[in-house]
Design a protein around this motif. Structure first.
Motif, PDB file in Angstrom:
ATOM      1  N   THR A 129       2.356  -9.125  -3.337  1.00 35.73           N
ATOM      2  CA  THR A 129       3.507 -10.017  -3.228  1.00 35.73           C
ATOM      3  C   THR A 129       4.565  -9.335  -2.358  1.00 35.73           C
ATOM      4  O   THR A 129       4.321  -8.286  -1.762  1.00 35.73           O
ATOM      5  CB  THR A 129       4.113 -10.316  -4.612  1.00 35.73           C
ATOM      6  OG1 THR A 129       4.709  -9.119  -5.133  1.00 35.73           O
ATOM      7  CG2 THR A 129       3.041 -10.821  -5.583  1.00 35.73           C
ATOM      8  N   ASN A 130       5.770  -9.922  -2.327  1.00 33.91           N
ATOM      9  CA  ASN A 130       6.864  -9.295  -1.589  1.00 33.91           C
ATOM     10  C   ASN A 130       7.549  -8.190  -2.375  1.00 33.91           C
ATOM     11  O   ASN A 130       8.522  -7.603  -1.901  1.00 33.91           O
ATOM     12  CB  ASN A 130       7.887 -10.348  -1.138  1.00 33.91           C
ATOM     13  CG  ASN A 130       8.568 -11.043  -2.314  1.00 33.91           C
ATOM     14  OD1 ASN A 130       8.469 -10.623  -3.463  1.00 33.91           O
ATOM     15  ND2 ASN A 130       9.266 -12.130  -2.018  1.00 33.91           N
ATOM     16  N   ASP A 131       7.042  -7.892  -3.569  1.00 34.65           N
ATOM     17  CA  ASP A 131       7.592  -6.830  -4.409  1.00 34.65           C
ATOM     18  C   ASP A 131       6.749  -5.566  -4.243  1.00 34.65           C
ATOM     19  O   ASP A 131       5.616  -5.500  -4.725  1.00 34.65           O
ATOM     20  CB  ASP A 131       7.600  -7.264  -5.873  1.00 34.65           C
ATOM     21  CG  ASP A 131       8.193  -6.207  -6.796  1.00 34.65           C
ATOM     22  OD1 ASP A 131       8.613  -5.133  -6.300  1.00 34.65           O
ATOM     23  OD2 ASP A 131       8.245  -6.445  -8.018  1.00 34.65           O
ATOM     24  N   PRO A 132       7.261  -4.534  -3.571  1.00 33.42           N
ATOM     25  CA  PRO A 132       6.450  -3.331  -3.334  1.00 33.42           C
ATOM     26  C   PRO A 132       6.222  -2.486  -4.589  1.00 33.42           C
ATOM     27  O   PRO A 132       5.402  -1.570  -4.556  1.00 33.42           O
ATOM     28  CB  PRO A 132       7.271  -2.561  -2.293  1.00 33.42           C
ATOM     29  CG  PRO A 132       8.681  -2.959  -2.568  1.00 33.42           C
ATOM     30  CD  PRO A 132       8.614  -4.407  -2.973  1.00 33.42           C
ATOM     31  N   THR A 133       6.924  -2.797  -5.656  1.00 29.70           N
ATOM     32  CA  THR A 133       6.693  -2.063  -6.909  1.00 29.70           C
ATOM     33  C   THR A 133       5.523  -2.644  -7.688  1.00 29.70           C
ATOM     34  O   THR A 133       5.134  -2.095  -8.732  1.00 29.70           O
ATOM     35  CB  THR A 133       7.949  -2.080  -7.797  1.00 29.70           C
ATOM     36  OG1 THR A 133       8.211  -3.420  -8.245  1.00 29.70           O
ATOM     37  CG2 THR A 133       9.154  -1.543  -7.045  1.00 29.70           C
ATOM     38  N   GLY A 134       4.957  -3.756  -7.214  1.00 30.15           N
ATOM     39  CA  GLY A 134       3.824  -4.380  -7.892  1.00 30.15           C
ATOM     40  C   GLY A 134       2.497  -3.797  -7.452  1.00 30.15           C
ATOM     41  O   GLY A 134       2.410  -2.665  -6.978  1.00 30.15           O
ATOM     42  N   ARG A 135       1.443  -4.597  -7.563  1.00 34.69           N
ATOM     43  CA  ARG A 135       0.096  -4.125  -7.264  1.00 34.69           C
ATOM     44  C   ARG A 135      -0.193  -4.191  -5.762  1.00 34.69           C
ATOM     45  O   ARG A 135       0.323  -5.046  -5.040  1.00 34.69           O
ATOM     46  CB  ARG A 135      -0.940  -4.960  -8.028  1.00 34.69           C
ATOM     47  CG  ARG A 135      -0.831  -4.825  -9.546  1.00 34.69           C
ATOM     48  CD  ARG A 135      -1.921  -5.627 -10.239  1.00 34.69           C
ATOM     49  NE  ARG A 135      -3.244  -5.106  -9.946  1.00 34.69           N
ATOM     50  CZ  ARG A 135      -3.817  -4.102 -10.600  1.00 34.69           C
ATOM     51  NH1 ARG A 135      -3.167  -3.485 -11.578  1.00 34.69           N
ATOM     52  NH2 ARG A 135      -5.029  -3.711 -10.292  1.00 34.69           N
ATOM     53  N   TRP A 136      -1.046  -3.259  -5.313  1.00 38.43           N
ATOM     54  CA  TRP A 136      -1.486  -3.170  -3.922  1.00 38.43           C
ATOM     55  C   TRP A 136      -3.013  -3.166  -3.876  1.00 38.43           C
ATOM     56  O   TRP A 136      -3.675  -2.708  -4.812  1.00 38.43           O
ATOM     57  CB  TRP A 136      -0.987  -1.879  -3.283  1.00 38.43           C
ATOM     58  CG  TRP A 136       0.491  -1.759  -3.091  1.00 38.43           C
ATOM     59  CD1 TRP A 136       1.448  -1.650  -4.058  1.00 38.43           C
ATOM     60  CD2 TRP A 136       1.186  -1.718  -1.840  1.00 38.43           C
ATOM     61  NE1 TRP A 136       2.688  -1.538  -3.504  1.00 38.43           N
ATOM     62  CE2 TRP A 136       2.562  -1.568  -2.137  1.00 38.43           C
ATOM     63  CE3 TRP A 136       0.779  -1.769  -0.514  1.00 38.43           C
ATOM     64  CZ2 TRP A 136       3.529  -1.485  -1.135  1.00 38.43           C
ATOM     65  CZ3 TRP A 136       1.735  -1.686   0.480  1.00 38.43           C
ATOM     66  CH2 TRP A 136       3.104  -1.545   0.165  1.00 38.43           C
ATOM     67  N   ARG A 137      -3.564  -3.667  -2.778  1.00 38.72           N
ATOM     68  CA  ARG A 137      -4.994  -3.521  -2.497  1.00 38.72           C
ATOM     69  C   ARG A 137      -5.163  -2.458  -1.416  1.00 38.72           C
ATOM     70  O   ARG A 137      -4.462  -2.476  -0.409  1.00 38.72           O
ATOM     71  CB  ARG A 137      -5.609  -4.843  -2.027  1.00 38.72           C
ATOM     72  CG  ARG A 137      -5.659  -5.937  -3.091  1.00 38.72           C
ATOM     73  CD  ARG A 137      -6.459  -7.121  -2.559  1.00 38.72           C
ATOM     74  NE  ARG A 137      -6.633  -8.168  -3.546  1.00 38.72           N
ATOM     75  CZ  ARG A 137      -5.908  -9.283  -3.602  1.00 38.72           C
ATOM     76  NH1 ARG A 137      -4.958  -9.477  -2.704  1.00 38.72           N
ATOM     77  NH2 ARG A 137      -6.143 -10.206  -4.516  1.00 38.72           N
ATOM     78  N   LEU A 138      -6.132  -1.548  -1.628  1.00 37.75           N
ATOM     79  CA  LEU A 138      -6.358  -0.440  -0.714  1.00 37.75           C
ATOM     80  C   LEU A 138      -7.724  -0.572  -0.041  1.00 37.75           C
ATOM     81  O   LEU A 138      -8.706  -0.972  -0.687  1.00 37.75           O
ATOM     82  CB  LEU A 138      -6.281   0.896  -1.457  1.00 37.75           C
ATOM     83  CG  LEU A 138      -4.894   1.511  -1.676  1.00 37.75           C
ATOM     84  CD1 LEU A 138      -4.007   0.612  -2.540  1.00 37.75           C
ATOM     85  CD2 LEU A 138      -5.020   2.878  -2.328  1.00 37.75           C
ATOM     86  N   PHE A 139      -7.776  -0.210   1.254  1.00 40.43           N
ATOM     87  CA  PHE A 139      -9.000  -0.313   2.038  1.00 40.43           C
ATOM     88  C   PHE A 139      -9.177   0.954   2.880  1.00 40.43           C
ATOM     89  O   PHE A 139      -8.206   1.615   3.248  1.00 40.43           O
ATOM     90  CB  PHE A 139      -8.958  -1.539   2.956  1.00 40.43           C
ATOM     91  CG  PHE A 139      -8.711  -2.835   2.250  1.00 40.43           C
ATOM     92  CD1 PHE A 139      -9.763  -3.609   1.798  1.00 40.43           C
ATOM     93  CD2 PHE A 139      -7.410  -3.283   2.032  1.00 40.43           C
ATOM     94  CE1 PHE A 139      -9.538  -4.809   1.132  1.00 40.43           C
ATOM     95  CE2 PHE A 139      -7.170  -4.489   1.388  1.00 40.43           C
ATOM     96  CZ  PHE A 139      -8.232  -5.251   0.930  1.00 40.43           C
TER      97      PHE A 139
END
Length: 337
Positions: free
Chosen positions: A120-130
């Protein structure tokens, strides 16, 4: 707070800069002291400012600068590697996503480029890594990733070095399907160039929503004495209308100022570097004049870089800024010192 400076146009015309007051965001003043270079990068979103260093990822509130998260960069990327470097981050305002990249496992057979995208636009939330292997044949490794985007793609460019000789051998551009990436799937194409194209061709961050062409700017010197005299513009277009498949990298032209500069800091370094900083006689090391970030907005490409003057025997570093058309012509170019 931005101070007032005298701006010297590259045509040697002088302008007066305006003063503008804005919110002051204090960066991380301690976490980067134990890494050289710290490789500071950052981006601004709707509510947050994200700063990436070679050892730390710091998230602050845009409203007051307070730190809401600070983690070691190795912890962020530990799924794939704890040996990461040269972080870059951008905010895609049109889609409300943060995109973060680093190099990994430098100078090894396992060299890679890592990509992360926020949910989302919230960088404190979850991320997907590749993870993308730097070279399928394990002959080169990738250094100094840069990052940009348009309405179709996320784009990362790296400089390639031979694992045996350490010689520069060319550039690699990763064209990543943006809609697939944001949906959780990695789909990308590679474009490789030879040494004649040089390196550090930086992809633009495009804020013109309807432009599918990806533009790149590069500090260019065509002389033997390292005196830079132009920016070189490249582009990649989709292979056809309504296609997300990229075509070839195409040189467009050169933006030519009236005055040259030296691209590297070779003169004796006094008090640490060439750039002054307030409150101390210690100076900042600037290294060279390669471009770090490019923005495309309202049909123009904008960028800044530090350059060294006088061009033939530099003794100081200054800021040089540009407005360039998408056809490669210089609209304006100025200097701040």
């Amino acid at each position: 707070l931005f101070r007032s400076y005298n701006l010297m146009m590259c045509e040697c015309k002088k302008l007066l800069a305006s003063s503008k007051t804005m919110l002051k965001i204090q960066g991380d003043v301690t976490g980067g002291l134990d890494v050289i270079p710290p490789d500071t990068q950052g981006a601004v979103g709707l509510q947050h400012v994200v700063m990436t260093l070679n050892n730390q990822v710091v998230i602050q509130l845009k409203s007051n600068g307070s730190v809401v998260s600070s983690v070691p960069i190795e912890q962020f990327w530990q799924t794939f590697s704890t040996n990461v470097f040269d972080p870059r981050i951008v905010y895609d305002a049109a889609q409300g996503r943060w995109v973060f990249t680093v190099g990994a496992e430098p100078d090894t057979l396992n060299a890679a480029i890592l990509i992360a995208v926020s949910n989302t636009n919230d960088p404190t939330g979850r991320w997907r890594l590749f993870k993308i292997i730097a070279d399928q044949n394990h002959l080169v490794w990738a250094d100094q990733p840069t990052l940009g985007f348009n309405n179709l793609w996320i784009v990362s460019q790296t400089n390639l070095y031979d694992l045996q000789t350490e010689n520069f051998v060319g550039s690699q551009i990763l064209i990543i399907n943006k809609s697939s990436l944001y949906a959780g799937t990695l789909s990308f194409s590679r474009i490789k160039t030879n040494v004649n194209f040089g390196g550090s061709m930086v992809p633009a961050q495009s804020y013109d929503a309807n432009i599918s062409t990806q533009y790149f700017l590069q500090d260019w010197s065509n002389s033997n004495n390292d005196i830079g005299n132009a920016l070189r513009l490249y582009k990649v277009d989709p292979v056809s209308h309504n296609s997300v498949t990229p075509g070839a990298l195409v040189p467009v032209g050169f933006a030519l100022p009236q005055q040259g500069w030296s691209w590297r800091q070779d003169a004796p370094v006094i008090n640490g570097g060439f750039a002054p900083q307030r409150g101390t006689t210690k100076k900042i090391m600037l290294n060279d004049s390669r471009i770090q970030n490019v923005v495309l907005v309202n049909g123009s490409l904008w960028t800044t870089h530090n350059v060294f003057l006088p061009a033939s025997n530099p003794t100081r570093g200054i800021v040089q800024w540009w407005q360039v058309t998408t056809a490669g012509a210089m609209v304006q170019c100025g200097r701040i010192e």
